[in-house]
Motif scaffolding. Structure first.
Motif, PDB file in Angstrom:
ATOM      1  N   ASP A 121       0.775  -1.112  -0.074  1.00  0.00           N
ATOM      2  CA  ASP A 121      -0.063   0.016   0.125  1.00  0.00           C
ATOM      3  C   ASP A 121       0.986   1.128  -0.040  1.00  0.00           C
ATOM      4  O   ASP A 121       0.345   2.236  -0.570  1.00  0.00           O
ATOM      5  CB  ASP A 121      -0.854  -0.001   1.232  1.00  0.00           C
ATOM      6  CG  ASP A 121      -1.933  -0.968   1.114  1.00  0.00           C
ATOM      7  OD1 ASP A 121      -2.758  -1.199   0.300  1.00  0.00           O
ATOM      8  OD2 ASP A 121      -2.047  -1.890   2.029  1.00  0.00           O
ATOM      9  N   VAL A 122       1.870   1.207   0.628  1.00  0.00           N
ATOM     10  CA  VAL A 122       2.789   2.353   0.700  1.00  0.00           C
ATOM     11  C   VAL A 122       4.602   1.987   0.566  1.00  0.00           C
ATOM     12  O   VAL A 122       4.843   0.894   0.535  1.00  0.00           O
ATOM     13  CB  VAL A 122       2.725   3.037   2.375  1.00  0.00           C
ATOM     14  CG1 VAL A 122       1.342   3.480   2.327  1.00  0.00           C
ATOM     15  CG2 VAL A 122       2.867   1.835   3.330  1.00  0.00           C
ATOM     16  N   TYR A 140      -1.108  12.538  -2.579  1.00  0.00           N
ATOM     17  CA  TYR A 140      -1.584  12.689  -1.273  1.00  0.00           C
ATOM     18  C   TYR A 140      -1.026  13.871  -0.413  1.00  0.00           C
ATOM     19  O   TYR A 140      -0.120  13.642   0.196  1.00  0.00           O
ATOM     20  CB  TYR A 140      -2.021  11.517  -0.304  1.00  0.00           C
ATOM     21  CG  TYR A 140      -2.934  11.607   0.600  1.00  0.00           C
ATOM     22  CD1 TYR A 140      -4.198  11.774   0.903  1.00  0.00           C
ATOM     23  CD2 TYR A 140      -2.312  11.569   2.124  1.00  0.00           C
ATOM     24  CE1 TYR A 140      -4.993  12.060   1.536  1.00  0.00           C
ATOM     25  CE2 TYR A 140      -3.109  11.938   3.241  1.00  0.00           C
ATOM     26  CZ  TYR A 140      -4.506  11.933   2.984  1.00  0.00           C
ATOM     27  OH  TYR A 140      -5.112  12.183   4.053  1.00  0.00           O
ATOM     28  N   GLN A 279       8.262   9.154   1.756  1.00  0.00           N
ATOM     29  CA  GLN A 279       6.958   8.414   1.593  1.00  0.00           C
ATOM     30  C   GLN A 279       5.957   8.356   0.328  1.00  0.00           C
ATOM     31  O   GLN A 279       6.338   9.482  -0.085  1.00  0.00           O
ATOM     32  CB  GLN A 279       6.087   8.760   2.925  1.00  0.00           C
ATOM     33  CG  GLN A 279       6.630   8.718   4.340  1.00  0.00           C
ATOM     34  CD  GLN A 279       6.821   7.051   4.581  1.00  0.00           C
ATOM     35  OE1 GLN A 279       5.866   6.317   4.239  1.00  0.00           O
ATOM     36  NE2 GLN A 279       7.843   6.584   4.743  1.00  0.00           N
ATOM     37  N   ILE A 281       2.463   6.723  -1.799  1.00  0.00           N
ATOM     38  CA  ILE A 281       1.246   5.451  -1.705  1.00  0.00           C
ATOM     39  C   ILE A 281       1.070   4.972  -3.038  1.00  0.00           C
ATOM     40  O   ILE A 281       1.111   5.782  -4.058  1.00  0.00           O
ATOM     41  CB  ILE A 281      -0.030   6.406  -1.274  1.00  0.00           C
ATOM     42  CG1 ILE A 281       0.113   7.046   0.062  1.00  0.00           C
ATOM     43  CG2 ILE A 281      -1.236   5.666  -1.294  1.00  0.00           C
ATOM     44  CD1 ILE A 281      -1.352   7.858   0.596  1.00  0.00           C
ATOM     45  N   ALA A 285      -2.945   0.794  -4.586  1.00  0.00           N
ATOM     46  CA  ALA A 285      -2.972   0.345  -3.081  1.00  0.00           C
ATOM     47  C   ALA A 285      -4.157  -0.462  -2.928  1.00  0.00           C
ATOM     48  O   ALA A 285      -5.342  -0.002  -2.937  1.00  0.00           O
ATOM     49  CB  ALA A 285      -2.879   1.462  -2.102  1.00  0.00           C
ATOM     50  N   ALA A 291      -3.901   3.225   3.724  1.00  0.00           N
ATOM     51  CA  ALA A 291      -2.570   3.931   3.315  1.00  0.00           C
ATOM     52  C   ALA A 291      -2.475   5.383   3.619  1.00  0.00           C
ATOM     53  O   ALA A 291      -1.392   5.785   4.106  1.00  0.00           O
ATOM     54  CB  ALA A 291      -2.522   3.683   1.765  1.00  0.00           C
ATOM     55  N   ARG A 292      -3.554   6.108   3.408  1.00  0.00           N
ATOM     56  CA  ARG A 292      -3.516   7.554   3.758  1.00  0.00           C
ATOM     57  C   ARG A 292      -3.658   7.685   5.308  1.00  0.00           C
ATOM     58  O   ARG A 292      -2.911   8.556   5.760  1.00  0.00           O
ATOM     59  CB  ARG A 292      -4.878   8.082   3.105  1.00  0.00           C
ATOM     60  CG  ARG A 292      -4.677   8.355   1.592  1.00  0.00           C
ATOM     61  CD  ARG A 292      -6.056   8.051   0.786  1.00  0.00           C
ATOM     62  NE  ARG A 292      -5.805   8.484  -0.618  1.00  0.00           N
ATOM     63  CZ  ARG A 292      -5.195   7.713  -1.461  1.00  0.00           C
ATOM     64  NH1 ARG A 292      -5.017   6.621  -1.068  1.00  0.00           N
ATOM     65  NH2 ARG A 292      -5.191   7.836  -2.710  1.00  0.00           N
ATOM     66  N   GLU A 295       0.015   7.376   6.421  1.00  0.00           N
ATOM     67  CA  GLU A 295       0.855   8.571   5.969  1.00  0.00           C
ATOM     68  C   GLU A 295       0.408   9.682   7.173  1.00  0.00           C
ATOM     69  O   GLU A 295       1.308  10.394   7.706  1.00  0.00           O
ATOM     70  CB  GLU A 295       0.656   9.033   4.808  1.00  0.00           C
ATOM     71  CG  GLU A 295       1.021   8.114   3.707  1.00  0.00           C
ATOM     72  CD  GLU A 295       2.436   7.596   3.543  1.00  0.00           C
ATOM     73  OE1 GLU A 295       3.275   8.264   4.460  1.00  0.00           O
ATOM     74  OE2 GLU A 295       2.875   6.572   3.113  1.00  0.00           O
TER      75      GLU A 295
END
Length: 366
Positions: A121-122, A140, A279, A281, A285, A291-292, A295
């Motif tokens: 995802d990240v 993002y 970082q 994303i 994902a 994922a968000r 972060e």
């Protein structure tokens, strides 16, 4: 201007940055106040656009229930505690894939697993890999977007720094006087090591380049010559036998914390090489809301202080110092650094890596 602020001004000399950020910053993650909330969109490019409030992001992430990370060793900059804290706080299972994966291997894993539920995802990446693969990332802008220096983020939010470090000398004070420079290691009896092969390992490469600094200017040839002199003098060693190891300050500081009698750490005055990890994303994902949320957590005061307690230098540290939200005890434990830190641009990295590829074998014979 602080040392860290000056350090990052060179990092994107090759990228034109024009940041427009409308996110309000405060000591806590900003919360939109408009009563009319947008429909939840887990692939949105900001908290306000996709969720409206942090609570709605948390709810969406909990429904997904899982976050898949790659290349995050638990003993690297406190990621073991960070992962546990995130999982416990939000009730989200964190699946850690290939903890020792390099930046390049993280991207390869995403390509190999594209379209599957096991895709990462990240990402946690070096600058060069992040910039080269930006098209694979979802934009993002985290809630504290304006706290991240412009030179440490893509203006669209495709990637942004979370933490970094300075190259340092870890040494055994029982066997070696405190080195005031890299040149001071060229003394009979010293046993000096890199953490790996500089042609393959980022920290070892940075060790060569830190030793090459002269007047703030890096020179791969000068770095190779330095290690050639160590080799010829019988002073080039393995890390487990060395009296001095060139590595990131967060690695040497962690070692010093484990055994203060046998290991100290110093950053030579005026010879400071800095680097930040970025970082991103995954655009594909499988768990976009999680994922968000990840972060948001990493760049929150809590997440940034967890990095700091592992001796890494948070990307938001200057803003947190201004607001009084930084862990001052942890900050006081960072090795002192003086002079303007140098951050290698991608062209400088590429040129240096090409030189090492052609000439490092004269030292190792391989």
């Amino acid at each position: 201007m602080t040392i860290r602020a000056r350090a990052v001004t060179a990092i994107l000399a090759f990228v034109t940055v024009s940041v427009t950020a409308s996110v309000t910053t405060s000591c806590s993650t900003p919360q939109p106040t408009d009563k009319k909330l947008p429909p939840v969109n887990p692939r949105a490019s900001s908290l306000s656009e996709g969720f409206g409030t942090m609570d709605r992001l948390v709810d969406a992430a909990k429904k997904e229930g899982t976050l898949t990370v790659v290349g995050l060793a638990r003993n690297w900059v406190g990621y073991g505690e960070i992962i546990s804290r995130f999982s416990d706080k939000y009730g989200i299972k964190v699946v850690s894939s290939t903890p020792d994966a390099s930046s390049r291997q993280q991207i390869d894993a995403a390509t190999r697993l594209s379209g599957t539920k096991d895709a990462p995802d990240v990402f946690d990446l070096s600058l060069g890999v992040a910039v080269a693969n930006a098209k694979k990332f979802a934009p993002y802008q985290i809630g504290h977007w304006t706290d991240i220096p412009d030179t440490l983020k893509d203006p669209k939010g495709l990637w942004y720094a979370a933490y970094g470090g300075y190259m340092s000398i870890g040494y055994d004070p029982r066997k070696l006087p405190a080195p005031t420079s890299y040149a001071a290691l060229l003394r009979p009896g010293a046993q000096v090591a890199l953490p790996g092969d500089p042609r393959r390992m980022a920290s070892a490469f940075s060790g060569v380049m830190a030793a090459s600094l002269q007047g703030g200017q890096p020179d791969a040839a000068r770095g190779v010559d330095f290690f050639s002199r160590l080799k010829k003098g019988g002073m080039l060693s393995r890390p487990d036998r060395a009296t001095a190891v060139l590595d990131w300050d967060f690695m040497n500081s962690a070692a010093a914390a484990r055994d203060q009698k046998s290991w100290h750490v110093t950053i030579p005055r005026g010879e400071v090489l800095a680097s930040y990890y970025l970082q991103a994303i995954n655009a594909e994902a499988p768990h976009p809301a999680a994922a968000r949320l990840w972060e948001e957590f990493l760049l929150s005061d809590e997440g940034q202080n967890l990095f700091l307690r592992a001796y890494a230098r948070p990307a938001r540290m200057e803003a947190m110092e201004m607001r009084g939200t930084v862990d001052r005890d942890a900050a006081a434990k960072l090795p002192a650094a003086s002079g303007t830190p140098v951050v290698l641009t991608i062209p400088q990295q590429d040129q240096a890596k090409a030189y090492l590829k052609a000439h490092w074998s004269q030292i190792t014979g391989t």
